[in-house]
Motif scaffolding. Structure first.
Motif, short mmCIF file in Angstrom:
data_model
loop_
_atom_site.label_atom_id
_atom_site.label_comp_id
_atom_site.label_asym_id
_atom_site.label_seq_id
_atom_site.Cartn_x
_atom_site.Cartn_y
_atom_site.Cartn_z
N MET A 66 0.86 -1.19 0.00
CA MET A 66 0.00 0.00 0.00
C MET A 66 0.89 1.24 0.00
O MET A 66 1.23 1.80 1.04
N SER A 67 1.29 1.68 -1.17
CA SER A 67 2.15 2.85 -1.30
C SER A 67 1.38 4.11 -0.90
O SER A 67 0.18 4.24 -1.15
N VAL A 68 2.10 5.03 -0.29
CA VAL A 68 1.51 6.28 0.20
C VAL A 68 2.26 7.44 -0.42
O VAL A 68 3.48 7.38 -0.63
N ALA A 69 1.54 8.50 -0.75
CA ALA A 69 2.14 9.67 -1.38
C ALA A 69 1.39 10.92 -0.93
O ALA A 69 0.36 10.84 -0.25
N LEU A 216 -10.24 20.11 -1.37
CA LEU A 216 -9.02 19.33 -1.16
C LEU A 216 -9.37 17.91 -0.73
O LEU A 216 -8.76 16.93 -1.20
N PHE A 217 -10.33 17.78 0.15
CA PHE A 217 -10.78 16.45 0.58
C PHE A 217 -11.36 15.66 -0.58
O PHE A 217 -11.02 14.48 -0.79
N LEU A 218 -12.22 16.29 -1.37
CA LEU A 218 -12.87 15.59 -2.48
C LEU A 218 -11.86 15.18 -3.55
O LEU A 218 -11.91 14.06 -4.08
N VAL A 219 -10.94 16.08 -3.90
CA VAL A 219 -9.94 15.77 -4.92
C VAL A 219 -9.02 14.65 -4.43
O VAL A 219 -8.68 13.73 -5.19
N THR A 220 -8.64 14.70 -3.17
CA THR A 220 -7.76 13.66 -2.63
C THR A 220 -8.45 12.31 -2.62
O THR A 220 -7.84 11.28 -2.96
N MET A 221 -9.71 12.29 -2.26
CA MET A 221 -10.44 11.02 -2.24
C MET A 221 -10.68 10.50 -3.66
O MET A 221 -10.40 9.33 -3.96
N ALA A 222 -11.17 11.36 -4.54
CA ALA A 222 -11.58 10.91 -5.86
C ALA A 222 -10.40 10.64 -6.79
O ALA A 222 -10.46 9.75 -7.63
N GLY A 228 -6.06 4.59 -6.09
CA GLY A 228 -5.03 3.79 -5.45
C GLY A 228 -5.55 2.43 -5.01
O GLY A 228 -4.87 1.40 -5.15
N MET A 229 -6.77 2.40 -4.50
CA MET A 229 -7.39 1.13 -4.14
C MET A 229 -7.64 0.28 -5.38
O MET A 229 -7.45 -0.94 -5.37
N LEU A 265 -3.25 7.48 -0.33
CA LEU A 265 -2.73 6.34 -1.08
C LEU A 265 -2.16 6.82 -2.40
O LEU A 265 -2.72 7.71 -3.04
N ALA A 266 -1.06 6.22 -2.81
CA ALA A 266 -0.46 6.56 -4.10
C ALA A 266 -1.32 6.00 -5.22
O ALA A 266 -1.85 4.90 -5.12
N ALA A 267 -1.48 6.78 -6.27
CA ALA A 267 -2.21 6.32 -7.45
C ALA A 267 -1.28 6.22 -8.65
O ALA A 267 -1.29 5.24 -9.38
N ILE A 268 -0.42 7.22 -8.84
CA ILE A 268 0.45 7.27 -10.01
C ILE A 268 1.57 6.23 -9.90
O ILE A 268 1.89 5.52 -10.85
N THR A 269 2.17 6.13 -8.72
CA THR A 269 3.31 5.21 -8.54
C THR A 269 2.92 3.91 -7.86
O THR A 269 3.80 3.08 -7.59
#
Length: 433
Positions: A66-69, A216-222, A228-229, A265-269
């Motif tokens: 579970m990569s984090v960014a 910021l919350f919505l963009v980070t979640m969506a 990432g999941m 959670l990381a999505a790109i990497t």
């Protein structure tokens, strides 16, 4: 020995690519909402350490990569929003509220489901509108600084063709060389190169809560947590979404007073640590995410140097590198926005309002774009008439003219529905109790 070293090396690559690909976006975002160079450097350091701690804990605890960014789209949102009324302390207060909302989404599944219920075309269009100003920076840089920006763009194009994962780090390296050749000899003389933490007492006002914390919350979640999941599910894991949100939200809360805007959670990497290149055995890939977390935390020690380089560089050149890093995210967001003809106009309205950068009653364009898109969907949504039901039918009929269809499986790498907190998604490997 080679088998043991493989996930470690994959983690090192993940950390290097993640840091080099988007730290310029983070610094540009923090400075856009009022941070000084010292505060921006502190924010970058805090994000690196918080991401590293969260990744190490989640990987070790659940034995899943579970990569984090940090939230790269969130940093782009800061650039688009600009300084809030009340300056940097109010921005820090918004970071805290956003982190608290992520923790709440991990504790209360209905909140996570509510975020997932935002129509994907509208969410994608809002993200695309946020990213657009930065993604146009390479074009503007080519016009304003052709002799400096030209080699950066050419380097990015060549590496994007032959070694895609190194395209943005390579462009950054070319930019660093250009900065070194063009900056005045005394440019770094007054810069603080050693890592330091600068704490800020947060402040709050209503416009920043609505116009900065909530978007910021919505963009980070969506744009980060849900994709990432999806990457993890696509590789056959069954990650605990609620635990991931609680850990990353808590990391955001810890990083915010030092200037960190969002941890997720990381999505790109994510695929660099979760894919087969990390290790042939899926049960060993968690080592890569833990190593990436440790590596990112160590890279944070260079936050002062990175900030000093950005400070002496032409702003448009830094924005150009950041824009190159975000082109892939922009393409994905636009595709999600306009794929469905039924919601295309609402998505375009969302995109236009968000990209306009308008501020109304102190609230930025990202919020108003979301509102405009949702209103368009509500106003122009046409419900199909219910088909007649025969008196002796016990099952629900299919839509008129269409035979009943079985449920279709999700495309490879994509969950059937966005996972919600407290509900693990996908086939695969359970986490230990």
């Amino acid at each position: 020995m080679a088998g043991r070293a493989q996930p470690v090396l994959a983690g090192v690559v993940t950390a290097l690519v993640g840091f080099a690909s988007s730290f310029t976006v983070v610094l540009a975002g923090l400075r856009a909402v009022g941070a000084s160079d010292a505060q921006a450097a502190s924010g970058l350091l805090a994000l690196c350490v918080a991401c590293g701690l969260a990744a190490a804990w989640l990987g070790w605890r659940h034995r899943i990569p579970m990569s984090v960014a940090w939230s790269t789209p969130g940093a782009a949102l800061l650039v688009a929003t600009g300084p809030p009324a009340g300056g940097w302390p109010v921005a820090v207060g918004a970071f805290l509220v956003s982190g608290a909302l992520v923790v709440a989404a991990g504790l209360f599944p209905p909140l996570g489901r509510a975020v997932a219920a935002i129509p994907k075309p509208v969410a994608g269009a809002m993200l695309a509108g946020v990213l657009l100003p930065l993604c146009t920076a390479p074009v503007r840089a080519l016009v304003e600084l052709p002799r400096v920006a030209g080699p950066v763009v050419v380097g990015w194009l060549l590496l994007h063709r032959f070694a895609r994962r190194w395209a943005v780090p390579g462009a950054l390296l070319v930019a660093v060389v250009a900065i070194a050749l063009t900056a005045p000899p005394t440019g770094l003389s007054g810069a603080t190169l050693t890592p330091s933490v600068t704490l800020t007492t947060p402040a709050w006002n209503a416009s920043a809560l609505v116009g900065l914390a909530l978007p910021l919350f919505l963009v980070t979640m969506a744009a980060q947590n849900v994709p990432g999941m999806a990457v993890l599910v696509g590789y056959g894991y069954r990650p605990p979404f609620g635990a991931a949100l609680r850990a990353t939200g808590l990391a955001s809360l810890l990083a915010a007073p030092a200037g960190g805007h969002a941890v997720n959670l990381a999505a790109i990497t994510a695929a660099l640590a979760a894919g087969p290149d990390a290790h042939p055995d899926p049960e060993r890939r968690w080592v890569a995410s833990v190593t990436a977390g440790v590596g990112l935390a160590l890279l944070g020690l260079g936050a002062g140097v990175a900030t000093a380089l950005v400070a002496v560089a032409p702003p448009i050149l830094i924005e150009a590198v950041a824009g190159l890093a975000l082109l892939g995210a922009l393409a994905t967001a636009l595709a999600a926005a306009v794929t469905d003809p039924a919601t295309r106009e609402a998505a375009v309205v969302t995109f236009v309002v968000t990209a306009s950068g308008v501020t109304l009653i102190g609230v930025g364009g990202a919020f108003w774009g979301l509102v405009a898109g949702c209103l368009m969907l509500l106003l122009f949504h046409r419900r199909s008439p219910a088909p007649p039901t025969a008196p002796d039918q016990s099952a629900e009929p299919a839509s008129p003219g269409q035979p009943a269809q079985p449920a279709q499986p999700a495309a490879p790498g994509q969950p059937a529905q966005p996972p919600t907190p407290g509900q693990p998604a996908g086939p695969a490997r359970s986490t230990p109790a």
